[in-house]
Structure formats: structure tokens, C-alpha cells
Design an enzyme around this catalytic site. Structure first.
Site, PDB file in Angstrom:
ATOM      1  N   ASN A  13       3.870  24.789  99.965  1.00  0.00           N
ATOM      2  CA  ASN A  13       3.513  23.011  99.895  1.00  0.00           C
ATOM      3  C   ASN A  13       4.585  22.554  99.112  1.00  0.00           C
ATOM      4  O   ASN A  13       5.433  22.171  98.285  1.00  0.00           O
ATOM      5  CB  ASN A  13       3.006  23.387  98.409  1.00  0.00           C
ATOM      6  CG  ASN A  13       1.881  22.128  97.602  1.00  0.00           C
ATOM      7  OD1 ASN A  13       1.750  21.685  98.332  1.00  0.00           O
ATOM      8  ND2 ASN A  13       1.523  22.392  96.753  1.00  0.00           N
ATOM      9  N   TRP A  14       4.579  21.566 100.569  1.00  0.00           N
ATOM     10  CA  TRP A  14       5.448  20.079 100.460  1.00  0.00           C
ATOM     11  C   TRP A  14       4.806  19.002  99.641  1.00  0.00           C
ATOM     12  O   TRP A  14       5.216  18.113  99.174  1.00  0.00           O
ATOM     13  CB  TRP A  14       5.230  19.349 102.131  1.00  0.00           C
ATOM     14  CG  TRP A  14       5.906  19.600 102.531  1.00  0.00           C
ATOM     15  CD1 TRP A  14       6.234  21.277 102.836  1.00  0.00           C
ATOM     16  CD2 TRP A  14       6.340  19.501 104.229  1.00  0.00           C
ATOM     17  NE1 TRP A  14       7.311  21.710 103.918  1.00  0.00           N
ATOM     18  CE2 TRP A  14       7.338  20.593 105.050  1.00  0.00           C
ATOM     19  CE3 TRP A  14       6.375  17.899 104.990  1.00  0.00           C
ATOM     20  CZ2 TRP A  14       7.704  19.749 106.227  1.00  0.00           C
ATOM     21  CZ3 TRP A  14       6.607  18.569 105.962  1.00  0.00           C
ATOM     22  CH2 TRP A  14       7.151  18.888 106.950  1.00  0.00           C
ATOM     23  N   LYS A  15       3.185  18.444  98.915  1.00  0.00           N
ATOM     24  CA  LYS A  15       2.532  18.245  97.976  1.00  0.00           C
ATOM     25  C   LYS A  15       3.748  16.832  98.430  1.00  0.00           C
ATOM     26  O   LYS A  15       2.987  16.568  99.845  1.00  0.00           O
ATOM     27  CB  LYS A  15       3.942  17.642  96.993  1.00  0.00           C
ATOM     28  CG  LYS A  15       3.983  19.640  96.012  1.00  0.00           C
ATOM     29  CD  LYS A  15       4.519  19.161  94.188  1.00  0.00           C
ATOM     30  CE  LYS A  15       4.474  21.438  93.741  1.00  0.00           C
ATOM     31  NZ  LYS A  15       4.817  21.341  92.725  1.00  0.00           N
ATOM     32  N   HIS A  99      -5.125  23.788  93.541  1.00  0.00           N
ATOM     33  CA  HIS A  99      -3.537  24.135  92.733  1.00  0.00           C
ATOM     34  C   HIS A  99      -3.588  22.913  91.611  1.00  0.00           C
ATOM     35  O   HIS A  99      -4.958  21.957  90.911  1.00  0.00           O
ATOM     36  CB  HIS A  99      -2.675  22.808  93.586  1.00  0.00           C
ATOM     37  CG  HIS A  99      -1.006  22.247  93.331  1.00  0.00           C
ATOM     38  ND1 HIS A  99      -0.846  21.966  92.426  1.00  0.00           N
ATOM     39  CD2 HIS A  99      -0.583  23.202  94.185  1.00  0.00           C
ATOM     40  CE1 HIS A  99       0.390  22.429  91.933  1.00  0.00           C
ATOM     41  NE2 HIS A  99       0.643  23.697  93.127  1.00  0.00           N
ATOM     42  N   GLU A 101      -2.122  20.960  90.055  1.00  0.00           N
ATOM     43  CA  GLU A 101      -1.779  19.067  89.522  1.00  0.00           C
ATOM     44  C   GLU A 101      -3.079  18.437  90.565  1.00  0.00           C
ATOM     45  O   GLU A 101      -3.338  17.487  89.577  1.00  0.00           O
ATOM     46  CB  GLU A 101      -0.793  18.920  91.279  1.00  0.00           C
ATOM     47  CG  GLU A 101       0.700  18.754  90.086  1.00  0.00           C
ATOM     48  CD  GLU A 101       1.423  19.809  90.879  1.00  0.00           C
ATOM     49  OE1 GLU A 101       1.816  19.283  92.431  1.00  0.00           O
ATOM     50  OE2 GLU A 101       2.934  19.931  90.636  1.00  0.00           O
ATOM     51  N   GLU A 171       0.372  31.131  90.188  1.00  0.00           N
ATOM     52  CA  GLU A 171       0.315  29.538  89.876  1.00  0.00           C
ATOM     53  C   GLU A 171       0.966  29.508  88.154  1.00  0.00           C
ATOM     54  O   GLU A 171      -0.271  28.236  87.948  1.00  0.00           O
ATOM     55  CB  GLU A 171       0.920  28.497  90.639  1.00  0.00           C
ATOM     56  CG  GLU A 171       1.158  28.664  91.899  1.00  0.00           C
ATOM     57  CD  GLU A 171       1.729  27.348  92.565  1.00  0.00           C
ATOM     58  OE1 GLU A 171       2.032  27.951  93.573  1.00  0.00           O
ATOM     59  OE2 GLU A 171       0.233  26.457  92.804  1.00  0.00           O
ATOM     60  N   GLY A 177       7.596  24.009  89.702  1.00  0.00           N
ATOM     61  CA  GLY A 177       8.538  22.736  89.828  1.00  0.00           C
ATOM     62  C   GLY A 177       9.550  22.352  88.078  1.00  0.00           C
ATOM     63  O   GLY A 177      10.506  21.499  88.619  1.00  0.00           O
ATOM     64  N   SER A 217       8.549  27.999  91.090  1.00  0.00           N
ATOM     65  CA  SER A 217       9.732  28.106  91.197  1.00  0.00           C
ATOM     66  C   SER A 217      10.268  29.095  92.035  1.00  0.00           C
ATOM     67  O   SER A 217      11.518  29.599  91.578  1.00  0.00           O
ATOM     68  CB  SER A 217      10.657  28.037  89.957  1.00  0.00           C
ATOM     69  OG  SER A 217      10.267  26.540  89.385  1.00  0.00           O
ATOM     70  N   GLY A 238       7.507  25.294  96.682  1.00  0.00           N
ATOM     71  CA  GLY A 238       6.763  24.306  96.336  1.00  0.00           C
ATOM     72  C   GLY A 238       8.379  23.485  96.843  1.00  0.00           C
ATOM     73  O   GLY A 238       8.511  22.804  98.203  1.00  0.00           O
ATOM     74  N   GLY A 239       9.096  23.033  95.991  1.00  0.00           N
ATOM     75  CA  GLY A 239      10.675  22.279  96.223  1.00  0.00           C
ATOM     76  C   GLY A 239      11.274  23.262  97.250  1.00  0.00           C
ATOM     77  O   GLY A 239      11.746  22.454  98.192  1.00  0.00           O
TER      78      GLY A 239
END
Ligand code: PEP
Length: 261
Positions: A13-15, A99, A101, A171, A177, A217, A238-239
Site C-alpha cells: 500500500n503505497w498510500k 483502510h 486512514e 490492521e 506506520g 509495520s 505500507g512503509g
């Protein structure tokens, strides 16, 4: 629960990161690092603006394209929104819905998330339905109650015959993150709980065929242990999905768990 009934999925997930011009070098770098990843579906969920360049860069590759959100509406006066049909027309196969966010910043409720998942399925794609508890909910012992509610609400919009195309991503919000990962046992406990919610609502066959991912993470160091758990079928990353080498190591961890190495 036997994993042979479902596919392993590692989804990045590049966001809101990287530019469209950075897609090609990323995709080429990742492809070069993935000779082992045949037993696992690899997905890159990118911003809408990156789907076209990604599609060009992934021609003849087994990496699938994913989006990060979708409208509940089919078409019309919804400025700024992107429909499921637009995404499927661009060869998108997966769409993240719910998600944390999007729940936090766009006000997506469990019922909107269910409608988004249904819109995605209607156009032949697979929704990655995200659920997860806050730190406060975990500390108050409300984790499973909250997650069960989220899963039931979302799945109430899904026709039983289409459940196998759904993916659930557990999640924990406190792990996204933050560099804090749920322990493999904590993640397994919730993923097992999600599977029993599906079992009680939709039966054993549905429960054993839905892939459940862990996200929060996940990285090259902790992936193997998490992926070894019986009810964790993959990861939403993600990251660590923004760095080709790190992401490839997570993908290759699936082969290590399967004993291919
Ligand atoms: C995510 O955004 O879905 C996620 C899991 O992020 P991270 O891996 O950076 O915690």
C-alpha cells in the site's frame, strides 16, 4: 485451519507516496528481485494517478495492480471520486476498502466500507477489506468485539457466492506506520477470530477459503514469523512496500514459510 484452500497474498500500500515517474524504475527493480515468488499473489496498491504507468511497467508480469479506495457510486455528479468500473477498465484487480486512514480522514463507516466492497465485487475485482482496533480498544479488552462488528457489517453487503473473492486485512491501528508490530500470537488470535466470525455467519467452506492478511509495520525481519501463523495468509504492507529490496524480502518470506528454500 488448512492454508491450502486459500492463496497467499502480499499487497503493498503505497498510500500517497512516490511520483508517477518513479513507478517504472520501481516496477523494474521489483520484477528483477522476484524469481521465487511464484506461490504468492503480489499486488501493488498505488494512487489512482499511478495505475496507468504501473500497468505499462507490469506488462507480462505476475504482479497485480490494486487501488487504495473507490466510490460507492456507479457514476455521475461525484466530483473527485473514482468508480469501480473506471478501476476495472484500467486492469485493476484489487481495491483496498476501509483502510483506517480512510475511516479516520474521509469518514468511511462500516456500512460505507461494505458498500465499497460490494461495488468492487460487482465489477469483478477483489476488495481488501481492512479492519482493526485502536490502542484504547485493545487496552480495554474490546478488540474482538470491535473487529467482529466491523467484519459482520462489511460482509452483510456481500453475496455469499462472492465471499471467496474477498480478502480481509487485520490492521491494528496502533501498529500502522508506528514501527510497533503485533506479536505473531496477537495477530493470529485476531485472524482466527475473524475466521470464526465468517464461519458463524457464512459457514465453514466460506471461512476456510477467505484469505486473511496482517498489516501493521510488517517488514523483512518480522514477516516470516507472522506469515507462519495458521490463519495469516499474507500481508498488507505500507512503509516497507516503498523499498524494492525490503518488499521483495517480505514476498520471498512466503516461500520460506512454505518450505521451498
Ligand atoms: C498500511 O498502511 O496498511 C500499513 C500496514 O502500513 P505500515 O506497514 O507502514 O504500518
Amino acid at each position: 485451519m488448512n492454508k491450502k484452500y486459500r492463496k497467499a497474498i502480499i499487497a503493498g500500500n503505497w498510500k500517497m507516496n512516490l511520483l508517477p515517474t518513479e513507478v517504472k524504475p520501481f516496477a523494474e527493480g521489483l520484477r528483477a528481485l522476484l524469481p521465487k515468488a511464484k506461490n504468492c499473489e503480489v499486488v501493488l496498491c498505488v494512487p489512482f494517478t499511478h495505475i496507468s504507468p504501473l500497468r505499462r511497467s507490469l506488462k507480462d508480469s505476475r504482479i497485480a495492480i490494486g487501488a487504495q479506495d473507490v466510490s460507492i457510486h456507479e457514476k455521475g455528479a461525484y466530483t473527485g471520486e473514482i468508480s469501480a468500473e473506471m478501476l476495472s477498465d484500467m486492469n485493476t484487480h484489487y481495491v483496498i476498502v476501509g483502510h483506517s486512514e480512510c475511516r479516520q480522514y474521509h469518514g468511511d463507516t462500516d456500512f460505507i466500507v461494505g458498500q465499497k466492497a460490494a461495488a468492487v465485487l460487482e465489477k469483478g475485482m477483489c476488495p481488501i477489506i481492512c479492519v482493526g482496533e485502536s490502542l484504547e480498544q485493545r487496552e480495554r479488552g474490546l478488540t474482538m468485539e470491535h473487529i467482529s462488528y466491523q467484519v459482520r457489517a462489511a460482509l452483510s453487503y456481500i453475496p455469499v457466492g462472492k465471499l471467496r473473492q474477498c480478502i480481509i486485512a487485520y490492521e491494528p491501528i496502533w501498529a500502522i506506520g508506528t514501527g510497533k508490530t503485533a506479536t505473531p500470537e496477537e495477530a493470529q488470535e485476531v485472524c482466527e477470530g475473524i475466521r470464526s466470525v465468517i464461519r458463524s455467519q457464512n459457514g465453514a467452506r466460506a471461512a476456510r477459503s477467505v484469505s486473511i492478511l496482517y498489516g501493521g509495520s510488517m517488514n523483512a525481519k518480522n514477516a516470516k514469523e507472522l506469515l507462519s501463523m495458521p490463519d495469516i495468509d499474507g500481508g498488507l504492507i505500507g512503509g516497507a512496500s516503498l523499498k524494492t529490496e525490503e518488499f521483495a524480502k517480505i514476498i520471498n518470506a512466503v516461500s520460506e514459510v512454505d518450505g521451498e528454500d
